[in-house]
Scaffold this motif. Structure first.
Motif, PDB file in Angstrom:
ATOM      1  N   LEU A 275      -1.332  39.078 -13.203  1.00 38.43           N
ATOM      2  CA  LEU A 275      -0.512  38.098 -12.496  1.00 38.43           C
ATOM      3  C   LEU A 275       0.895  38.672 -12.375  1.00 38.43           C
ATOM      4  CD1 LEU A 275      -2.906  36.479 -13.956  1.00 38.43           C
ATOM      5  CD2 LEU A 275      -1.508  34.493 -13.436  1.00 38.43           C
ATOM      6  N   PRO A 276       1.319  38.970 -11.149  1.00 40.01           N
ATOM      7  CA  PRO A 276       2.618  39.617 -10.964  1.00 40.01           C
ATOM      8  C   PRO A 276       3.777  38.658 -11.210  1.00 40.01           C
ATOM      9  CG  PRO A 276       1.663  39.074  -8.841  1.00 40.01           C
ATOM     10  CD  PRO A 276       0.628  38.731  -9.885  1.00 40.01           C
TER      11      PRO A 276
ATOM     12  N   ILE B 169      -9.569  39.599 -19.243  1.00 38.49           N
ATOM     13  CA  ILE B 169      -8.162  39.424 -19.611  1.00 38.49           C
ATOM     14  C   ILE B 169      -7.357  38.987 -18.394  1.00 38.49           C
ATOM     15  CG2 ILE B 169      -6.066  40.649 -20.329  1.00 38.49           C
ATOM     16  CD1 ILE B 169      -7.825  42.474 -22.017  1.00 38.49           C
ATOM     17  N   LEU B 170      -6.430  38.060 -18.650  1.00 42.85           N
ATOM     18  CA  LEU B 170      -5.370  37.727 -17.698  1.00 42.85           C
ATOM     19  C   LEU B 170      -4.094  38.287 -18.309  1.00 42.85           C
ATOM     20  CD1 LEU B 170      -6.259  34.003 -17.019  1.00 42.85           C
ATOM     21  CD2 LEU B 170      -6.688  35.917 -15.515  1.00 42.85           C
ATOM     22  N   THR B 171      -3.391  39.129 -17.582  1.00 42.17           N
ATOM     23  CA  THR B 171      -2.173  39.729 -18.105  1.00 42.17           C
ATOM     24  C   THR B 171      -1.046  39.591 -17.095  1.00 42.17           C
ATOM     25  OG1 THR B 171      -1.266  41.653 -19.260  1.00 42.17           O
ATOM     26  CG2 THR B 171      -2.571  42.094 -17.265  1.00 42.17           C
ATOM     27  N   GLY B 172       0.130  39.973 -17.540  1.00 45.37           N
ATOM     28  CA  GLY B 172       1.318  39.926 -16.692  1.00 45.37           C
ATOM     29  C   GLY B 172       2.530  39.694 -17.567  1.00 45.37           C
TER      30      GLY B 172
ATOM     31  N   ALA C   1       4.419  34.094 -15.525  1.00 42.38           N
ATOM     32  CA  ALA C   1       3.707  34.405 -14.278  1.00 42.38           C
ATOM     33  C   ALA C   1       2.554  33.435 -14.010  1.00 42.38           C
ATOM     34  CB  ALA C   1       3.182  35.840 -14.314  1.00 42.38           C
ATOM     35  N   GLY C   2       2.293  32.515 -14.940  1.00 43.27           N
ATOM     36  CA  GLY C   2       1.251  31.512 -14.735  1.00 43.27           C
ATOM     37  C   GLY C   2      -0.066  31.778 -15.438  1.00 43.27           C
TER      38      GLY C   2
ATOM     39  N   GLU D 196      -5.026  42.356  -8.890  1.00 44.13           N
ATOM     40  CA  GLU D 196      -3.848  41.495  -8.779  1.00 44.13           C
ATOM     41  C   GLU D 196      -4.239  40.112  -8.278  1.00 44.13           C
ATOM     42  OE1 GLU D 196       0.346  41.385  -6.420  1.00 44.13           O
ATOM     43  OE2 GLU D 196      -0.146  43.237  -7.519  1.00 44.13           O
ATOM     44  N   VAL D 197      -3.821  39.112  -9.029  1.00 42.14           N
ATOM     45  CA  VAL D 197      -4.063  37.716  -8.663  1.00 42.14           C
ATOM     46  C   VAL D 197      -2.936  37.298  -7.722  1.00 42.14           C
ATOM     47  CG1 VAL D 197      -4.271  35.353  -9.541  1.00 42.14           C
ATOM     48  CG2 VAL D 197      -5.195  37.272 -10.873  1.00 42.14           C
ATOM     49  N   PRO D 198      -3.281  36.744  -6.559  1.00 40.40           N
ATOM     50  CA  PRO D 198      -2.225  36.385  -5.606  1.00 40.40           C
ATOM     51  C   PRO D 198      -1.323  35.263  -6.121  1.00 40.40           C
ATOM     52  CG  PRO D 198      -4.374  35.625  -4.838  1.00 40.40           C
ATOM     53  CD  PRO D 198      -4.623  36.420  -6.079  1.00 40.40           C
TER      54      PRO D 198
END
Length: 185
Positions: free
Chosen positions: A123-124, A10-13, A17-18, A163-165
Motif C-alpha cells: 500500500l503506497p 502480507i499487506l505492507t507499506g 497507508a490504510g 501495488e494496491v491502488p
C-alpha cells in the motif's frame, strides 16, 4: 517451514497507508488477519512504562516486533484458509536499515526462515488518508522512507510486490481478493 506460507499474505507499506483498515475490511469478509506488531508493541510498552519504544530504543523495539511477528506466524499455522498479515518478518531488515543500524544475523535468518506467499500487497503512501496518532508519530516524509525501506527488503528477499491502488477500502478489498483468485489459477 511447511507449505502454510502459500496461504499467508502480507499487506505492507509505510505508516498511515490504510493497511489496518484494509485488514479489518478483509476480516469482515471472513478472512483471518493478524494485528500489526509495531502498534501492539507500542501499546504494551506504554501500558507498562517499558523501554522498547521506537523513539527510545529502536533496536529493542524492532526485536520485540520480530518476536511478535514470529508468534503471529505460529498462531496462523493453526488456522485454516487465507490469512492476511499486517506487515511481516521479511520487512524487518528494511526497518533496521531505516533506523541506521546493521541488520542482526538473527533478523536475516528469521526473514529467510519464516516465508509467506511470494505475492506481497504493498500500500503506497497516500497523503489524503495519512494521519498521526499516539502510536504513529512519524510524519509523511518518514512514511515515504519507511515504504521504500520495507518494499526494498521484500524485493531483496525474493517477494513480488503487488501495488494496491489508492481507492476506497471496498475497492481495495475487491482488488486484493481478485489478485489472490488470479494467483490460484
Amino acid at each position: 517451514m511447511s507449505e502454510d506460507y502459500q496461504r499467508f499474505f502480507i499487506l505492507t507499506g509505510g505508516p498511515g497507508a490504510g493497511k489496518s483498515t484494509l485488514i479489518d475490511a478483509l476480516r469482515e469478509r471472513g478472512f483471518a488477519g493478524s494485528a500489526e506488531a509495531g502498534r501492539g508493541v507500542i501499546q504494551q510498552q506504554v501500558a507498562v512504562s517499558g523501554p522498547a519504544l521506537p523513539w527510545n530504543d529502536p533496536a529493542l523495539f524492532a526485536n520485540l516486533m520480530l518476536s511478535w511477528e514470529m508468534r503471529s506466524y505460529d498462531m496462523a499455522r493453526r488456522e485454516t484458509g487465507t490469512i492476511f498479515f499486517d506487515r511481516g518478518i521479511p520487512e524487518l531488515p528494511g526497518y533496521f536499515r531505516l533506523i541506521g543500524l546493521p541488520v542482526p544475523p538473527h533478523v536475516s535468518a528469521a526473514a529467510e526462515t519464516f516465508r509467506y506467499n511470494r505475492r506481497v500487497f504493498a500500500l503506497p503512501p497516500w497523503p489524503e488518508i495519512f494521519s498521526q496518532d499516539a502510536e504513529r508519530k512519524q510524519d509523511f516524509a518518514e512514511a515515504i522512507r519507511t515504504f521504500e525501506a520495507v518494499t526494498s527488503a521484500y524485493r531483496e528477499s525474493g517477494y513480488q510486490l503487488v501495488e494496491v491502488p489508492r481507492a476506497p477500502v471496498e475497492e481495495r478489498v475487491e482488488f486484493v481478493v481478485d489478485e489472490i483468485r488470479r494467483s490460484e489459477r
